[in-house]
Design a protein around this motif. Sequence first.
Motif, PDB file in Angstrom:
ATOM      1  N   GLN A  10       0.833  -1.194   0.000  1.00 17.30           N
ATOM      2  CA  GLN A  10       0.000   0.000   0.000  1.00 17.30           C
ATOM      3  C   GLN A  10       0.870   1.245   0.000  1.00 17.30           C
ATOM      4  OE1 GLN A  10      -3.317  -0.078  -0.413  1.00 17.30           O
ATOM      5  NE2 GLN A  10      -3.056  -2.269  -0.615  1.00 17.30           N
ATOM      6  N   VAL A  11       0.749   2.040  -1.051  1.00 16.29           N
ATOM      7  CA  VAL A  11       1.539   3.253  -1.200  1.00 16.29           C
ATOM      8  C   VAL A  11       0.592   4.369  -1.565  1.00 16.29           C
ATOM      9  CG1 VAL A  11       3.394   4.354  -2.493  1.00 16.29           C
ATOM     10  CG2 VAL A  11       3.518   1.931  -2.012  1.00 16.29           C
ATOM     11  N   ALA A  12       0.802   5.526  -1.003  1.00 17.39           N
ATOM     12  CA  ALA A  12      -0.043   6.669  -1.343  1.00 17.39           C
ATOM     13  C   ALA A  12       0.139   7.005  -2.806  1.00 17.39           C
ATOM     14  CB  ALA A  12       0.318   7.866  -0.477  1.00 17.39           C
ATOM     15  N   ASN A  64      -1.815  -3.407 -18.453  1.00 16.36           N
ATOM     16  CA  ASN A  64      -1.864  -4.863 -18.578  1.00 16.36           C
ATOM     17  C   ASN A  64      -3.064  -5.418 -17.818  1.00 16.36           C
ATOM     18  OD1 ASN A  64      -1.048  -7.374 -19.400  1.00 16.36           O
ATOM     19  ND2 ASN A  64       0.438  -7.645 -17.762  1.00 16.36           N
ATOM     20  N   ARG A  65      -4.178  -5.493 -18.492  1.00 20.32           N
ATOM     21  CA  ARG A  65      -5.437  -6.041 -17.976  1.00 20.32           C
ATOM     22  C   ARG A  65      -6.047  -5.225 -16.843  1.00 20.32           C
ATOM     23  NH1 ARG A  65      -6.444 -11.118 -20.191  1.00 20.32           N
ATOM     24  NH2 ARG A  65      -4.643 -11.957 -21.266  1.00 20.32           N
ATOM     25  N   THR A  66      -5.546  -5.346 -15.635  1.00 17.00           N
ATOM     26  CA  THR A  66      -6.129  -4.622 -14.501  1.00 17.00           C
ATOM     27  C   THR A  66      -5.100  -3.792 -13.752  1.00 17.00           C
ATOM     28  OG1 THR A  66      -5.758  -6.518 -13.051  1.00 17.00           O
ATOM     29  CG2 THR A  66      -7.916  -6.373 -14.129  1.00 17.00           C
ATOM     30  N   GLU A  67      -3.955  -3.547 -14.371  1.00 18.73           N
ATOM     31  CA  GLU A  67      -2.892  -2.833 -13.691  1.00 18.73           C
ATOM     32  C   GLU A  67      -1.944  -2.193 -14.695  1.00 18.73           C
ATOM     33  OE1 GLU A  67      -1.439  -6.476 -11.777  1.00 18.73           O
ATOM     34  OE2 GLU A  67       0.444  -6.239 -12.882  1.00 18.73           O
ATOM     35  N   TYR A  68      -1.068  -1.349 -14.169  1.00 23.12           N
ATOM     36  CA  TYR A  68       0.034  -0.809 -14.965  1.00 23.12           C
ATOM     37  C   TYR A  68       1.257  -1.661 -14.674  1.00 23.12           C
ATOM     38  CZ  TYR A  68      -2.923   3.329 -15.488  1.00 23.12           C
ATOM     39  OH  TYR A  68      -3.953   4.190 -15.774  1.00 23.12           O
ATOM     40  N   GLN A 126      -1.040   2.674  -6.829  1.00 26.80           N
ATOM     41  CA  GLN A 126      -0.397   2.025  -5.690  1.00 26.80           C
ATOM     42  C   GLN A 126       0.504   0.896  -6.158  1.00 26.80           C
ATOM     43  OE1 GLN A 126      -4.034   0.985  -3.657  1.00 26.80           O
ATOM     44  NE2 GLN A 126      -3.749   2.637  -2.182  1.00 26.80           N
ATOM     45  N   GLY A 127       1.649   0.726  -5.478  1.00 25.80           N
ATOM     46  CA  GLY A 127       2.568  -0.344  -5.815  1.00 25.80           C
ATOM     47  C   GLY A 127       1.984  -1.702  -5.480  1.00 25.80           C
ATOM     48  N   ASN A 155       4.008  -4.547  -5.952  1.00 29.14           N
ATOM     49  CA  ASN A 155       5.159  -5.361  -5.571  1.00 29.14           C
ATOM     50  C   ASN A 155       6.253  -4.428  -5.070  1.00 29.14           C
ATOM     51  OD1 ASN A 155       6.230  -4.280  -7.941  1.00 29.14           O
ATOM     52  ND2 ASN A 155       6.320  -6.226  -9.035  1.00 29.14           N
ATOM     53  N   SER A 156       7.366  -4.986  -4.616  1.00 32.75           N
ATOM     54  CA  SER A 156       8.411  -4.152  -4.023  1.00 32.75           C
ATOM     55  C   SER A 156       9.003  -3.165  -5.025  1.00 32.75           C
ATOM     56  CB  SER A 156       9.515  -5.030  -3.431  1.00 32.75           C
ATOM     57  OG  SER A 156      10.111  -5.832  -4.434  1.00 32.75           O
ATOM     58  N   LEU A 157       9.071  -3.545  -6.302  1.00 32.83           N
ATOM     59  CA  LEU A 157       9.627  -2.649  -7.311  1.00 32.83           C
ATOM     60  C   LEU A 157       8.721  -1.442  -7.569  1.00 32.83           C
ATOM     61  CD1 LEU A 157      10.985  -5.273  -9.855  1.00 32.83           C
ATOM     62  CD2 LEU A 157      12.281  -3.973  -8.186  1.00 32.83           C
ATOM     63  N   GLY A 158       7.441  -1.599  -7.271  1.00 29.23           N
ATOM     64  CA  GLY A 158       6.496  -0.500  -7.468  1.00 29.23           C
ATOM     65  C   GLY A 158       6.168   0.242  -6.193  1.00 29.23           C
ATOM     66  N   SER A 159       6.978   0.054  -5.151  1.00 28.84           N
ATOM     67  CA  SER A 159       6.650   0.596  -3.831  1.00 28.84           C
ATOM     68  C   SER A 159       6.556   2.118  -3.772  1.00 28.84           C
ATOM     69  CB  SER A 159       7.672   0.109  -2.795  1.00 28.84           C
ATOM     70  OG  SER A 159       8.962   0.589  -3.120  1.00 28.84           O
ATOM     71  N   ARG A 160       7.142   2.820  -4.740  1.00 28.62           N
ATOM     72  CA  ARG A 160       7.064   4.291  -4.740  1.00 28.62           C
ATOM     73  C   ARG A 160       5.789   4.810  -5.402  1.00 28.62           C
ATOM     74  NH1 ARG A 160      13.235   5.224  -6.733  1.00 28.62           N
ATOM     75  NH2 ARG A 160      14.249   4.462  -4.861  1.00 28.62           N
ATOM     76  N   GLY A 161       4.984   3.927  -5.936  1.00 29.51           N
ATOM     77  CA  GLY A 161       3.740   4.336  -6.570  1.00 29.51           C
ATOM     78  C   GLY A 161       3.959   4.897  -7.969  1.00 29.51           C
ATOM     79  N   LEU A 162       2.880   5.221  -8.632  1.00 27.01           N
ATOM     80  CA  LEU A 162       2.904   5.721 -10.001  1.00 27.01           C
ATOM     81  C   LEU A 162       1.987   6.936 -10.096  1.00 27.01           C
ATOM     82  CD1 LEU A 162       3.866   5.034 -12.979  1.00 27.01           C
ATOM     83  CD2 LEU A 162       1.672   3.858 -13.227  1.00 27.01           C
ATOM     84  N   THR A 163       2.393   7.938 -10.841  1.00 24.67           N
ATOM     85  CA  THR A 163       1.560   9.121 -11.027  1.00 24.67           C
ATOM     86  C   THR A 163       0.390   8.772 -11.947  1.00 24.67           C
ATOM     87  OG1 THR A 163       3.440  10.607 -10.766  1.00 24.67           O
ATOM     88  CG2 THR A 163       1.487  11.508 -11.855  1.00 24.67           C
ATOM     89  N   VAL A 164      -0.816   8.937 -11.457  1.00 21.86           N
ATOM     90  CA  VAL A 164      -2.007   8.677 -12.259  1.00 21.86           C
ATOM     91  C   VAL A 164      -2.763   9.984 -12.475  1.00 21.86           C
ATOM     92  CG1 VAL A 164      -2.276   6.271 -11.554  1.00 21.86           C
ATOM     93  CG2 VAL A 164      -3.381   8.061 -10.222  1.00 21.86           C
TER      94      VAL A 164
END
Length: 205
Positions: free
Chosen positions: A59-61, A161-165, A179-180, A182-191
């Motif tokens: 869970q990442v903001a 990719n289907r239900t996620e980036y 929200q991330g 997995n660990s590689l996505g822990s910083r989140g993504l700008t949406v």
Amino acid sequence: MNQEKYSRYQFLKSIGFKGSALMAILAACTRKEDAILEPLIVNKNGQQVTSLDSTKATQVASNTGSAAGSTSGSSGSTSGSTSGSTATSGTLVGKITTDELNAIKSYVLKLDLASTTANALKTAGGYIISSGTVVACVSAGEYVAAKNLCTHEPKQRIIFNRTEYYCTDHGARFSLAGQGLNSLGSRGLTVYKTANDGKTLVIFA
């Protein structure tokens, strides 16, 4: 002679590839005309599963972008398609009137939904990458968008990719809310937020 049939995943795993190296090869071995990149979701026992139900999301903001501009060109556009998806509240505004759409002045991207550039957005799961933004159709008339810049390493390798980036470089995964997963996505993504009147789609912060 008995020949066994392997999927690319099974073959690469059998010759010793695993983890991020395996994901990088699977993503790199796609052709430009490939429409679907099957998600590789593995649970804690190393078993391949078909949904996120058996994985724990980090869970990442959500980082909401503040970039504003008026880009309507399609330079550097690419497109793809996946099937099945659900939208997450807060990432889209949805269908509004033309007057309400025209009232949005500071936008990241504006797309003519009837143009050939937006062809992939006519079906659920379709996506395009234009002007540094990934835009995807999650269901008829509903769209999501995110910045095409992975926060794991600053590379423009984000796809829908289907239900996620998903980042094709190292395998970082993000929910539609940024929200991330997995660990590689822990910083989140700008949406970004999206709004449309059925003819024009506007992506804005």
